[in-house]
Each structure stands twice: as C-alpha cells, then as structure tokens.
Enzyme design. Structure first.
Site, PDB file in Angstrom:
ATOM      1  N   TRP A   1     -24.440   3.948 -33.184  1.00 38.84           N
ATOM      2  CA  TRP A   1     -23.458   2.934 -32.780  1.00 38.84           C
ATOM      3  C   TRP A   1     -23.380   1.799 -33.794  1.00 38.84           C
ATOM      4  O   TRP A   1     -22.301   1.263 -34.054  1.00 38.84           O
ATOM      5  CB  TRP A   1     -23.745   2.431 -31.366  1.00 38.84           C
ATOM      6  CG  TRP A   1     -23.403   3.486 -30.353  1.00 38.84           C
ATOM      7  CD1 TRP A   1     -24.270   4.152 -29.541  1.00 38.84           C
ATOM      8  CD2 TRP A   1     -22.097   4.042 -30.078  1.00 38.84           C
ATOM      9  NE1 TRP A   1     -23.590   5.078 -28.780  1.00 38.84           N
ATOM     10  CE2 TRP A   1     -22.266   5.033 -29.087  1.00 38.84           C
ATOM     11  CE3 TRP A   1     -20.817   3.802 -30.578  1.00 38.84           C
ATOM     12  CZ2 TRP A   1     -21.195   5.781 -28.575  1.00 38.84           C
ATOM     13  CZ3 TRP A   1     -19.750   4.535 -30.078  1.00 38.84           C
ATOM     14  CH2 TRP A   1     -19.946   5.515 -29.094  1.00 38.84           C
TER      15      TRP A   1
ATOM     16  N   ASP B   1     -24.020  -5.712 -29.520  1.00 38.94           N
ATOM     17  CA  ASP B   1     -23.397  -4.645 -28.727  1.00 38.94           C
ATOM     18  C   ASP B   1     -24.410  -4.226 -27.670  1.00 38.94           C
ATOM     19  O   ASP B   1     -25.318  -3.441 -27.941  1.00 38.94           O
ATOM     20  CB  ASP B   1     -23.030  -3.464 -29.640  1.00 38.94           C
ATOM     21  CG  ASP B   1     -22.502  -2.266 -28.844  1.00 38.94           C
ATOM     22  OD1 ASP B   1     -22.406  -2.355 -27.594  1.00 38.94           O
ATOM     23  OD2 ASP B   1     -22.185  -1.247 -29.490  1.00 38.94           O
TER      24      ASP B   1
ATOM     25  N   LYS C   1     -21.880   2.139 -18.708  1.00 35.20           N
ATOM     26  CA  LYS C   1     -23.301   2.473 -18.671  1.00 35.20           C
ATOM     27  C   LYS C   1     -24.023   1.687 -17.580  1.00 35.20           C
ATOM     28  O   LYS C   1     -24.636   2.286 -16.714  1.00 35.20           O
ATOM     29  CB  LYS C   1     -23.959   2.208 -20.032  1.00 35.20           C
ATOM     30  CG  LYS C   1     -23.728   3.319 -21.048  1.00 35.20           C
ATOM     31  CD  LYS C   1     -22.610   3.076 -21.997  1.00 35.20           C
ATOM     32  CE  LYS C   1     -22.354   4.253 -22.912  1.00 35.20           C
ATOM     33  NZ  LYS C   1     -21.713   3.838 -24.162  1.00 35.20           N
TER      34      LYS C   1
HETATM   35  C1  LIG Z   1     -21.071   3.900 -25.305  1.00 32.45           C
HETATM   36  C2  LIG Z   1     -21.287   2.926 -26.401  1.00 32.45           C
HETATM   37  C3  LIG Z   1     -20.233   2.471 -27.208  1.00 32.45           C
HETATM   38  C4  LIG Z   1     -18.818   2.994 -27.065  1.00 32.45           C
HETATM   39  O1  LIG Z   1     -18.242   2.500 -25.927  1.00 32.45           O
HETATM   40  P1  LIG Z   1     -16.696   2.802 -25.595  1.00 32.45           P
HETATM   41  O2  LIG Z   1     -16.526   1.960 -24.368  1.00 32.45           O
HETATM   42  O3  LIG Z   1     -16.557   4.259 -25.365  1.00 32.45           O
HETATM   43  O4  LIG Z   1     -15.866   2.314 -26.718  1.00 32.45           O
HETATM   44  C5  LIG Z   1     -20.520   1.541 -28.176  1.00 32.45           C
HETATM   45  N1  LIG Z   1     -21.752   1.056 -28.351  1.00 32.45           N
HETATM   46  C6  LIG Z   1     -22.793   1.471 -27.594  1.00 32.45           C
HETATM   47  C7  LIG Z   1     -24.151   0.896 -27.845  1.00 32.45           C
HETATM   48  C8  LIG Z   1     -22.588   2.413 -26.598  1.00 32.45           C
HETATM   49  O5  LIG Z   1     -23.622   2.817 -25.848  1.00 32.45           O
END
Ligand SMILES: *Cc1c(COP(=O)(O)O)cnc(C)c1O
Length: 360
Positions: free
Chosen positions: A102, A172, A196
């Site tokens: 990511w 993030d 999540k």
């Molecule tokens: C799932 C995830 C993403 C992507 O998220 P989307 O909502 O599908 O754009 C980005 N960063 C992390 C750490 C993730 O777990």
C-alpha cells in the site's frame, strides 16, 4: 444460518449487533417511516445520524477541536491523490516511507503531483520489517511525511508513531484505525477506507488539522478539495449516507464496549493467541519480524506449501472463510479486525492444531 467466521481482508466482517440493528431499522428508521437509504442527506433525520456519528468518532479518538472529520467517497486510493493535491501547499516534494504494497501505491500516485523522496524502505527485508527511525533520510523542507501504519497485505504494523518535527505526518490507517487508542494530535492528516474497521465499502474517513487546508493545487477537481468538503460538512454533494449511518452504529458499538482501550485489550489477546499458535509449531510460519507484527492482518505460511489448497478447502468446510493469502505473499492471511469475535480466533487456532495433527 450456519455460523461462519470471515477472515477477509476487506470488505470485512462487521459486528453482529450492528448488522442486527441495521436490519431492524432497515425499512423504518426510528419511526420515520423511511429507510436511511431513502432519506434526504439534508433532512433532519439524516443530519442527526451524521452529527451523532461524527460526535461518536470524535469521542472514540479524542479528536482535538482544531481537526476536521470528513466522510467522503473514493476509497483510500483517492486519498493517494487528494493528499498531495491539498497538502503540498506550494512545496515541491514530500517524504514517503515504503513498508509494502500500500505504501508503494501511495508513492506511485503522489509521484504524479510532486517529487517523492522515499525516506526509508523495507525492501531489503522483503517488506517483513520496519526501517528504524534513525535510518530515515527525511527532508526538513518536505510538505509532509506519509506512511502506512499497518500494511494490510504484508501484515507489518508500526507500534510507534514517527516523530517528524514540524513536517506534518500523514497516515493511511485503512486497516488499523480504531484498533487501539491513538494520539490524533501527532498527525496532520489520517485517512481510512471504511471497509476494514469502520463499516461498509464506499465511505472514506479523513481526519485533518484545519490549519493545513486551503491551498489546493491549481486545476484539481472540486471533489478532491478537502477545504470545500470541510466547509460543507461533508455534504458538498450527496455523501455515502448508508455507509455513514452504518459507521455510526459501529462507533456506538465500540463506545458500548468501553472505547478503544477496551478493544485494544481484546485485539492484543486475539492476535497474541494466533501468533503464539504459529510460533509454537514448525508446521506454520510467520514471515514478519516479531517486533512489527500486525494486530489486524496475520499472514502465515505452511512449511509444506503443497498443502495450501487442502488447508483452505478444509478450513472453508469448517466455516473458516477467506483465509487465502494475498497473491503477492502467498500462504494464508487471517484478518482479525475489531469485529472478529474471540471465538473466531479460537476456532481458527483449534483448526490449525487439528490440521497439523492430521497432515503434519
Ligand atoms: C484496503 C486498503 C487500501 C485501498 O482502499 P480502497 O478503499 O479500496 O481504495 C489502501 N490502503 C490500505 C492500507 C488498505 O488496507
């Protein structure tokens, strides 16, 4: 309905009491005669849902008053672009820490808007650890420093917050937000896709220090402007109303458990139990360095990878779903977010012991 435990990395398991309440209220939200899905986002019903959800999130995370909380669309992936577009503020470069899949995506997107200085990378270890803070080559003139506190795919998690001095820290937190208490004041901006640990896909939460907003990159889309979203109370256009409502139910559920200090105790117990089972056996292996193992996403491999398919098939038949590891890592991954009951982890550990006993 047969009981299953869903270890999906996302969209992921939601708390059963939350789904039950949503089901009860689905046709008629609190005597309004309408489903939340059918309500005007500017009507009094939805305004009260939205306001309560924000207030509860602020309570959970003790969000300081000078931070804005935004309920947006576009996923964490849109934030990979929104962050540089809004936070460069005339500067030319930003620092990024590369701890895995990511991080790399965030870096690639930021590179379209500025010079990216990768201040540290875990590439040498195959992204199984976190580079020590004193090895980072940071730039005091960077617009911000971005990192990924929990790498959802690699299962690598920071248990510390980097000190970046006057450079705003951006995180993030898609797969770790609300898993434990957090000192929001250490951050310039936090973002998380909801699917999540917050609610259904389609909602993205951003928490940002107000003083960082207002100097948007020329030519950027209106919908990518944090300032405009903040000034409009996240109702610049139609927000993801049902996701916002469901997130509010999840916040209430967490408050009812005693808040983030309580869920952290449970999360440490769940993860501890699983890592202990992995470490106690030569049949299973964790690829991640012990000091940076994720509380939320637990990848593990079998010593004999020819048994992988068998493991997944038998697990699924036992009601243990979505344990297949990400294709880039292989093996298995158990995502054990807040909503995964302790009984789910116990069932997985029992299953792993039994599988080893019969196949090991
Ligand atoms: C799932 C995830 C993403 C992507 O998220 P989307 O909502 O599908 O754009 C980005 N960063 C992390 C750490 C993730 O777990």
């Amino acid at each position: 309905m047969s009981e299953v435990f869903n270890f999906s990395a996302g969209p992921a398991v939601l708390p059963a009491p939350v789904l039950e309440q949503a089901q009860q209220e689905l046709r008629d939200w609190q005597g309004s005669g309408m489903s939340v899905m059918e309500m005007s986002h500017r009507g009094s019903h939805f305004m009260s849902i939205a306001g309560q959800a924000e207030a509860d999130l602020r309570t959970l995370l003790s969000v300081p008053d000078d931070y804005r909380v935004l309920f947006l669309q576009g996923g964490a992936t849109s934030q990979f672009a929104m962050v540089p577009m809004n936070l460069l503020r005339g500067r030319q470069s930003a620092d990024y820490i590369n701890t895995g899949a990511w991080s790399k995506k965030a870096i690639a997107e930021a590179g379209r808007y500025c010079t990216v200085n990768v201040a540290a990378t875990a590439e040498a270890s195959g992204f199984t650890d976190i580079p020590a803070r004193d090895t980072w080559q940071t730039d005091a003139g960077a617009a911000y420093l971005h990192y990924t506190p929990n790498e959802t795919i690699g299962g690598v998690e920071f248990d510390w917050i980097p000190d970046t001095g006057d450079v705003p820290l951006v995180a993030d937190m898609s797969s770790t937000i609300l898993s434990r208490p957090l000192d929001v004041s250490r951050f310039g901006l936090i973002y998380a896709g909801a699917q999540k640990n917050i609610g259904p896909a389609g909602l993205t939460v951003v928490i940002v220090r107000d003083g960082l907003l207002g100097d948007m990159l020329d030519g950027a889309p209106t919908m990518y402007n944090y300032r405009l979203h903040a000034d409009a109370g996240s109702m610049l256009n139609t927000p993801p109303t049902f996701g916002w409502y469901l997130a509010g139910l999840v916040f209430r559920w967490l408050l009812g458990l005693g808040g983030l200090a309580s869920i952290e105790v449970i999360n440490r117990r769940k993860a501890g139990r699983l890592y202990e089972a992995i470490d106690a056996s030569d049949f299973y292996h964790s690829p991640v360095a012990p000091g940076c193992r994720s509380l939320m996403n637990v990848p593990f491999t079998l010593a004999d990878s020819s048994l992988d398919g068998d493991f997944l098939t038998v697990a699924e038949a036992a009601g243990l779903l979505n344990l297949k590891g990400h294709r880039s890592v292989g093996g298995m991954r158990a995502s054990i977010y807040n909503a995964m009951p302790e009984a789910g982890v116990a069932a997985l550990v029992d299953f792993m012991r039994e599988f080893e006993r019969t196949r090991g």
